[in-house]
Write a protein that holds these residues in place. Sequence first.
Motif, PDB file in Angstrom:
ATOM      1  N   ALA A  54       0.850  -1.192   0.000  1.00 33.85           N
ATOM      2  CA  ALA A  54       0.000   0.000   0.000  1.00 33.85           C
ATOM      3  C   ALA A  54       0.880   1.234   0.000  1.00 33.85           C
ATOM      4  O   ALA A  54       1.971   1.228   0.572  1.00 33.85           O
ATOM      5  N   LYS A  55       0.387   2.272  -0.659  1.00 35.70           N
ATOM      6  CA  LYS A  55       1.130   3.530  -0.645  1.00 35.70           C
ATOM      7  C   LYS A  55       0.168   4.696  -0.796  1.00 35.70           C
ATOM      8  O   LYS A  55      -0.914   4.583  -1.365  1.00 35.70           O
ATOM      9  N   TYR A  63      -5.192   6.431  -1.587  1.00 40.75           N
ATOM     10  CA  TYR A  63      -4.210   5.373  -1.367  1.00 40.75           C
ATOM     11  C   TYR A  63      -4.353   4.320  -2.451  1.00 40.75           C
ATOM     12  O   TYR A  63      -5.442   4.088  -2.975  1.00 40.75           O
ATOM     13  N   GLU A  64      -3.232   3.685  -2.752  1.00 40.38           N
ATOM     14  CA  GLU A  64      -3.196   2.606  -3.728  1.00 40.38           C
ATOM     15  C   GLU A  64      -2.821   1.334  -2.994  1.00 40.38           C
ATOM     16  O   GLU A  64      -1.814   1.299  -2.286  1.00 40.38           O
ATOM     17  N   PHE A  93      -8.212   3.904  -3.464  1.00 35.27           N
ATOM     18  CA  PHE A  93      -9.223   4.201  -2.459  1.00 35.27           C
ATOM     19  C   PHE A  93      -9.114   5.633  -1.965  1.00 35.27           C
ATOM     20  O   PHE A  93      -8.009   6.174  -1.839  1.00 35.27           O
ATOM     21  N   HIS A  94     -10.267   6.211  -1.656  1.00 37.23           N
ATOM     22  CA  HIS A  94     -10.338   7.495  -0.968  1.00 37.23           C
ATOM     23  C   HIS A  94     -10.767   7.158   0.456  1.00 37.23           C
ATOM     24  O   HIS A  94     -11.843   6.584   0.673  1.00 37.23           O
ATOM     25  N   ASP A 101      -2.410   6.210  13.232  1.00 37.32           N
ATOM     26  CA  ASP A 101      -1.824   4.979  13.762  1.00 37.32           C
ATOM     27  C   ASP A 101      -2.589   3.724  13.332  1.00 37.32           C
ATOM     28  O   ASP A 101      -2.130   2.612  13.554  1.00 37.32           O
ATOM     29  N   GLN A 102      -3.744   3.897  12.679  1.00 38.99           N
ATOM     30  CA  GLN A 102      -4.536   2.752  12.231  1.00 38.99           C
ATOM     31  C   GLN A 102      -4.630   2.645  10.706  1.00 38.99           C
ATOM     32  O   GLN A 102      -5.211   1.706  10.184  1.00 38.99           O
ATOM     33  N   ILE A 103      -4.045   3.591   9.993  1.00 40.09           N
ATOM     34  CA  ILE A 103      -4.182   3.591   8.533  1.00 40.09           C
ATOM     35  C   ILE A 103      -3.454   2.400   7.898  1.00 40.09           C
ATOM     36  O   ILE A 103      -3.961   1.795   6.953  1.00 40.09           O
TER      37      ILE A 103
END
Length: 164
Positions: A54-55, A63-64, A93-94, A101-103
Amino acid sequence: MAEEQNGAAQAAPQVKMNTLSQFVRDLSFENVLAQRGTGGEVQPDVSVAVNLDAKKRSVEHQYEVSVKLNITSKDKTANEPLFVMEMDYVGVFHIEGVPDDQIHPFLLIECPRMIFPFIRRIVSDVTRDGGFPALNLENIDFMQLYRNEITRRQAEADGQKADA
């Protein structure tokens, strides 16, 4: 008391998540059995390896997430490969309202769950179109995959500290 609970509920950010797009970045399917020119009865043994990435994208809150599959099928009796399939499937994703801290776990657990049905369908279609019975992937426990990776990284870090 009820007012305090209402206040706490209003203070907690609402998570907003939209799938903006999804696509196959890379796909390859190699029918080894057909290339060898052999056929007949085979007893397939299928192995599925999953890698997640993910980035953050340049656009705010985007995010991808990439789900990479490496699927191999071997004949149980002869231990010879039947087919090899590799796929890199991406969801964009949006996401808003997820604490920093949870992403990371959110991206590697919830996002793959959202796009997995599409991945399953592509794998099924490609294996069928490649001359084999359609491979219907079992559900993948993305939370367990995430936990395993965290444990592996922690063990690796502990091993490096012991070597120092």
